[in-house]
Motif scaffolding. Structure first.
Motif: not given
Length: 196
Positions: A187-188, A190-192, A194-195
């Motif tokens: 999750a970490a 994928r969040t990075a 996406a950012a």
């Protein structure tokens, strides 16, 4: 459980993700052969009777044997300590994996996160560790650089091949990790990604 640690020279605190411990007894596969070698050197030294050696030659032989034992002790201690060196951190841009004698840093931009996920490496013949390129393996523990069954390259920190987080990279290689909280790490990442 995740922890934080400050990185000197950067303003960010990399997030640390725990690795599945596996069996600590695996270190015996490293230490016991070294202890056996030490025992063989000591036995060989005792079996060489002083009467067969004259003065300086005997002292030289004994000193060489003691140096061999000292070197083997240092190697056993170093390899035993390396067995427990396992750390995975993510600073928001780069995944940093340290395992035994090896380290792999992978930028999020180099990952194919849409294909990443949990896998049983034993059930995926393509991901089987075929041979070590530069690795450290004992039963139940694999660390370092490997050639996989399909000929591609992989970096492994595996204490449990039944539950491995597999992250394909854009260069065709993969990173395989035994994480205590694989969903949190993914999750970490994928969040990075996406950012941006």
């Amino acid at each position: 459980m995740t922890t934080h640690r400050r990185t000197h020279g950067r303003g960010s605190d990399p997030r640390r993700f725990e690795v599945i411990d596996g069996t600590p007894l695996g270190v015996l596969w490293v230490v016991l052969p070294m202890l056996g070698a030490i025992a063989l050197v000591l036995v060989a030294q005792q079996d060489s009777a002083p009467a067969r050696w004259a003065g300086v030659a005997w002292a030289s032989h004994q000193a060489a044997s003691l140096w061999s034992v000292a070197v083997l002790c240092v190697m056993a201690a170093a390899l035993g300590a390396a067995f427990f060196r396992r750390r995975v951190t993510f600073d928001g841009h780069v995944l940093d994996v340290r395992s035994t004698l090896f380290r792999r840093r992978v930028p999020v931009a180099d990952m194919q996160l849409e294909q990443a996920g949990m896998m049983d490496v034993k059930r995926h013949p393509r991901l089987a560790l075929k041979r070590r390129r530069l690795g450290y393996s004992v039963p139940g523990f694999h660390s370092g650089h490997y050639v996989l069954n399909d000929g591609s390259k992989g970096f492994a920190l595996l204490t449990d091949r039944l539950r491995a987080l597999v992250i394909p990279l854009k260069d065709g290689s993969v990173v395989m990790l035994s994480m205590a909280e694989p969903k949190a790490l993914l999750a970490a990442l994928r969040t990075a990604a996406a950012a941006g």
